[in-house]
Design a protein around this motif. Structure first.
Motif, PDB file in Angstrom:
ATOM      1  N   TRP A   1      -5.651 -29.891 -19.458  1.00  0.00           N
ATOM      2  CA  TRP A   1      -6.533 -29.477 -18.373  1.00  0.00           C
ATOM      3  C   TRP A   1      -6.647 -27.969 -18.314  1.00  0.00           C
ATOM      4  CZ3 TRP A   1      -5.081 -27.299 -13.335  1.00  0.00           C
ATOM      5  CH2 TRP A   1      -3.715 -26.986 -13.226  1.00  0.00           C
ATOM      6  N   CYS A   2      -7.676 -27.518 -17.621  1.00  0.00           N
ATOM      7  CA  CYS A   2      -7.797 -26.103 -17.307  1.00  0.00           C
ATOM      8  C   CYS A   2      -8.539 -25.964 -15.989  1.00  0.00           C
ATOM      9  CB  CYS A   2      -8.493 -25.317 -18.419  1.00  0.00           C
ATOM     10  SG  CYS A   2     -10.287 -25.378 -18.394  1.00  0.00           S
ATOM     11  N   ALA A   3      -8.268 -24.888 -15.292  1.00  0.00           N
ATOM     12  CA  ALA A   3      -8.939 -24.582 -14.028  1.00  0.00           C
ATOM     13  C   ALA A   3      -9.518 -23.186 -14.113  1.00  0.00           C
ATOM     14  CB  ALA A   3      -7.955 -24.677 -12.862  1.00  0.00           C
ATOM     15  N   LEU A   4     -10.770 -23.047 -13.674  1.00  0.00           N
ATOM     16  CA  LEU A   4     -11.509 -21.794 -13.733  1.00  0.00           C
ATOM     17  C   LEU A   4     -12.053 -21.450 -12.346  1.00  0.00           C
ATOM     18  CD1 LEU A   4     -13.623 -22.744 -16.885  1.00  0.00           C
ATOM     19  CD2 LEU A   4     -11.511 -21.388 -16.890  1.00  0.00           C
ATOM     20  N   GLY A   5     -12.227 -20.173 -12.081  1.00  0.00           N
ATOM     21  CA  GLY A   5     -12.796 -19.749 -10.812  1.00  0.00           C
ATOM     22  C   GLY A   5     -13.543 -18.444 -10.953  1.00  0.00           C
TER      23      GLY A   5
ATOM     24  N   ALA B   1     -10.611 -16.490 -20.444  1.00  0.00           N
ATOM     25  CA  ALA B   1      -9.521 -15.566 -20.127  1.00  0.00           C
ATOM     26  C   ALA B   1      -9.731 -14.210 -20.788  1.00  0.00           C
ATOM     27  CB  ALA B   1      -8.187 -16.167 -20.566  1.00  0.00           C
ATOM     28  N   ALA B   2     -10.334 -14.221 -21.976  1.00  0.00           N
ATOM     29  CA  ALA B   2     -10.571 -12.966 -22.708  1.00  0.00           C
ATOM     30  C   ALA B   2     -11.729 -12.166 -22.133  1.00  0.00           C
ATOM     31  CB  ALA B   2     -10.834 -13.268 -24.180  1.00  0.00           C
ATOM     32  N   ASN B   3     -12.578 -12.813 -21.336  1.00  0.00           N
ATOM     33  CA  ASN B   3     -13.738 -12.150 -20.729  1.00  0.00           C
ATOM     34  C   ASN B   3     -13.755 -12.445 -19.229  1.00  0.00           C
ATOM     35  OD1 ASN B   3     -15.455 -11.138 -23.183  1.00  0.00           O
ATOM     36  ND2 ASN B   3     -14.781 -13.216 -23.715  1.00  0.00           N
ATOM     37  N   PRO B   4     -12.769 -11.962 -18.501  1.00  0.00           N
ATOM     38  CA  PRO B   4     -12.607 -12.323 -17.089  1.00  0.00           C
ATOM     39  C   PRO B   4     -13.831 -12.001 -16.244  1.00  0.00           C
ATOM     40  CG  PRO B   4     -11.268 -10.402 -17.647  1.00  0.00           C
ATOM     41  CD  PRO B   4     -11.770 -10.960 -18.927  1.00  0.00           C
ATOM     42  N   GLY B   5     -14.223 -13.007 -15.443  1.00  0.00           N
ATOM     43  CA  GLY B   5     -15.343 -12.818 -14.536  1.00  0.00           C
ATOM     44  C   GLY B   5     -16.700 -13.028 -15.165  1.00  0.00           C
ATOM     45  N   LYS B   6     -16.758 -13.486 -16.407  1.00  0.00           N
ATOM     46  CA  LYS B   6     -18.034 -13.666 -17.113  1.00  0.00           C
ATOM     47  C   LYS B   6     -18.204 -15.115 -17.576  1.00  0.00           C
ATOM     48  CE  LYS B   6     -18.074  -8.872 -18.767  1.00  0.00           C
ATOM     49  NZ  LYS B   6     -18.158  -7.981 -19.943  1.00  0.00           N
ATOM     50  N   PRO B   7     -18.502 -16.015 -16.669  1.00  0.00           N
ATOM     51  CA  PRO B   7     -18.541 -15.882 -15.207  1.00  0.00           C
ATOM     52  C   PRO B   7     -17.228 -16.289 -14.541  1.00  0.00           C
ATOM     53  CG  PRO B   7     -19.467 -17.988 -15.809  1.00  0.00           C
ATOM     54  CD  PRO B   7     -19.012 -17.337 -17.106  1.00  0.00           C
ATOM     55  N   PHE B   8     -16.217 -16.703 -15.340  1.00  0.00           N
ATOM     56  CA  PHE B   8     -15.006 -17.267 -14.753  1.00  0.00           C
ATOM     57  C   PHE B   8     -13.768 -16.437 -15.087  1.00  0.00           C
ATOM     58  CE2 PHE B   8     -17.414 -21.391 -15.478  1.00  0.00           C
ATOM     59  CZ  PHE B   8     -17.707 -21.603 -14.134  1.00  0.00           C
ATOM     60  N   PHE B   9     -12.790 -16.544 -14.193  1.00  0.00           N
ATOM     61  CA  PHE B   9     -11.414 -16.169 -14.479  1.00  0.00           C
ATOM     62  C   PHE B   9     -10.649 -17.474 -14.734  1.00  0.00           C
ATOM     63  CE2 PHE B   9     -13.105 -12.866 -11.790  1.00  0.00           C
ATOM     64  CZ  PHE B   9     -12.579 -11.687 -12.301  1.00  0.00           C
ATOM     65  N   ARG B  10      -9.653 -17.411 -15.585  1.00  0.00           N
ATOM     66  CA  ARG B  10      -8.814 -18.605 -15.766  1.00  0.00           C
ATOM     67  C   ARG B  10      -7.765 -18.647 -14.665  1.00  0.00           C
ATOM     68  NH1 ARG B  10      -6.252 -19.428 -21.459  1.00  0.00           N
ATOM     69  NH2 ARG B  10      -4.835 -17.745 -20.847  1.00  0.00           N
ATOM     70  N   LEU B  11      -7.633 -19.799 -14.029  1.00  0.00           N
ATOM     71  CA  LEU B  11      -6.685 -19.971 -12.934  1.00  0.00           C
ATOM     72  C   LEU B  11      -5.420 -20.712 -13.352  1.00  0.00           C
ATOM     73  CD1 LEU B  11      -9.197 -21.100 -10.142  1.00  0.00           C
ATOM     74  CD2 LEU B  11      -8.472 -18.766 -10.715  1.00  0.00           C
ATOM     75  N   ALA B  12      -5.545 -21.679 -14.251  1.00  0.00           N
ATOM     76  CA  ALA B  12      -4.416 -22.530 -14.617  1.00  0.00           C
ATOM     77  C   ALA B  12      -4.800 -23.326 -15.878  1.00  0.00           C
ATOM     78  CB  ALA B  12      -4.086 -23.491 -13.467  1.00  0.00           C
ATOM     79  N   PRO B  13      -3.810 -23.901 -16.570  1.00  0.00           N
ATOM     80  CA  PRO B  13      -2.387 -23.947 -16.217  1.00  0.00           C
ATOM     81  C   PRO B  13      -1.567 -22.771 -16.732  1.00  0.00           C
ATOM     82  CG  PRO B  13      -2.768 -25.355 -18.104  1.00  0.00           C
ATOM     83  CD  PRO B  13      -4.124 -24.815 -17.687  1.00  0.00           C
ATOM     84  N   GLU B  14      -2.162 -21.911 -17.571  1.00  0.00           N
ATOM     85  CA  GLU B  14      -1.424 -20.771 -18.101  1.00  0.00           C
ATOM     86  C   GLU B  14      -1.038 -19.801 -16.986  1.00  0.00           C
ATOM     87  OE1 GLU B  14      -3.594 -22.748 -21.224  1.00  0.00           O
ATOM     88  OE2 GLU B  14      -4.258 -21.929 -19.319  1.00  0.00           O
ATOM     89  N   LEU B  15      -0.049 -18.962 -17.258  1.00  0.00           N
ATOM     90  CA  LEU B  15       0.453 -18.036 -16.256  1.00  0.00           C
ATOM     91  C   LEU B  15      -0.190 -16.663 -16.345  1.00  0.00           C
ATOM     92  CD1 LEU B  15       4.276 -18.870 -16.437  1.00  0.00           C
ATOM     93  CD2 LEU B  15       2.460 -20.010 -15.133  1.00  0.00           C
ATOM     94  N   GLY B  16      -1.096 -16.455 -17.309  1.00  0.00           N
ATOM     95  CA  GLY B  16      -1.747 -15.161 -17.466  1.00  0.00           C
ATOM     96  C   GLY B  16      -2.993 -15.296 -18.319  1.00  0.00           C
TER      97      GLY B  16
END
Length: 395
Positions: A296-300, A237-252
């Motif tokens: 759990w966590c989801a990444l994309g 989440a702190a490094n979005p797109g490298k290589p993932f963005f965090r999708l869930a379960p957090e709201l941001g």
């Protein structure tokens, strides 16, 4: 009436115990209890200190015990997470004629892969679903193929298997098309034993994931496994797109305040109704099956949904505690899209005990709530009084 999944595992049990075909289900389950108890003890009181389990699925009796008792629990946990990902987070695969591809890493008998198939079938009833199950246990992979072949997974589901030890990493020669969904169902702690950093292993899976796909890791709700997964999630989440963005379960894309405080830890708790065969087995095992807990966590590879506060609402929060009833109020703790922890009290004066109990029962740890009302500070330290109602978040 037993479900197709229950019927499949009952037949596995009958064969493993050499029980005559005419034996009734209750007698069969009574005979299976010893093996279920032994496997449950292996996962808890007799859990290997180094986390390295023997290949218990190569033992037919224990494989059958797993199918009756633990397969449905893993299946249900995965469905809870995937329903949130596909629904509230809006991250279902795009509609297309191509097969939907699911890679289940450390699959065992693939309860998570089949949970994904069940959720995807509700969205895309006509599309073919191809599950690639990777595990070190030949017997578990054989069971996954047999489960699909018997029709227990429903229609349009095919299973391919890869025998490999995830503890040695994903095979370098694993030649697969981009996957719509990559699952790590309680296998991340096998691939990378806690408390080691899990982020590098998760990052290594990026080349296997489709551009609009999702990588979902599910872990036990234990402090060591949940916090280790949270640290990896926060790092992405702190490094979005490298290589993932965090999708869930957090709201941001914020650090987890619970992790920072180090007292409580982020996990889900979900009520469910166990299958009849599992409930019967548990009558003398006395395991607490009323609530399923997991982290759990989801990444994309592309950004997730933005959770905006609806007009007229005080905030949006993901509940990280149960809704607790006291004599004078309902209490809850939530985290908003900005990563702020909100501890709130809802006064219940004038409400009957049954009404308060009903409100509390409508919410579970992990739900996303709109605070339709006002928040007033109660002495600082993130404590508030909330006047209003909690409503389910709808995008």
């Amino acid at each position: 009436m037993p479900s197709p999944s229950e019927i499949f595992w009952l037949e596995k049990t009958r064969a493993a115990l050499s029980v005559p075909a005419g034996t009734d289900t209750e007698t069969l389950l009574e005979k299976a209890r010893t093996d279920v108890r032994a496997l449950s003890d292996l996962f808890t009181t007799e859990r290997p200190r180094d986390g390295k389990f023997r290949d218990y699925m190569s033992e037919p009796r224990l494989l059958a015990a797993y199918g009756l008792f633990f397969f449905p629990q893993s299946f249900a946990r995965a469905r809870f997470a995937l329903r949130r990902l596909f629904g509230l987070c809006g991250r279902a695969p795009e509609d297309a004629p191509a097969p939907l591809r699911v890679l289940d890493l450390g699959s065992g008998a693939a309860p998570c892969g089949f949970a994904a198939a069940a959720e995807l079938r509700e969205i895309f009833p006509e599309r073919k679903i191809l599950i690639t199950a990777l595990d070190r246990s030949r017997a578990a992979l054989d069971a996954a193929r047999a489960f699909a072949a018997a029709g227990a997974a429903g229609g349009n589901v095919a299973v391919e298997t890869v025998r490999a030890d995830l503890r040695k990493g994903v095979p370098a020669d694993l030649a697969l098309p981009p996957q719509d969904l990559i699952l790590l169902g309680w296998s991340l702690n096998e691939a990378v034993p806690a408390p080691a950093d899990a982020a590098p292993f998760l990052k290594s899976l990026a080349p296997l994931l489709a551009e609009r796909g999702a990588l979902v890791a599910l872990e036990p709700a234990l402090k060591i496994t949940a916090e280790r997964l949270q640290r990896a999630s926060d790092a992405f989440a702190a490094n979005p797109g490298k290589p993932f963005f965090r999708l869930a379960p957090e709201l941001g894309a914020h650090p987890c305040p619970l992790l920072r405080e180090g007292i409580f830890w982020n996990h889900e708790a979900r009520k469910w109704t166990p299958p009849e065969t599992l409930a019967f087995l548990n009558r003398t095992l006395f395991r607490d099956l009323s609530v399923l807990k997991f982290s759990w966590c989801a990444l994309g590879k592309t950004p997730g949904r933005t959770f905006a506060v609806p007009e007229g609402a005080a905030d949006v929060v993901r509940l990280v505690s149960p809704l607790e009833a006291t004599k004078s109020c309902l209490r809850f703790v939530g985290v908003n899209p900005r990563g702020e922890k909100i501890s709130a009290e809802i006064p219940t004066r004038g409400l009957s005990k049954s009404k308060v109990k009903k409100i509390a029962a409508e919410w579970e740890r992990g739900d996303v709530a709109v605070l339709a009302g006002t928040l007033s500070p109660l002495g600082g330290n993130g404590l508030f009084r909330f006047a209003g109602t909690l409503k389910k978040y709808a995008p």
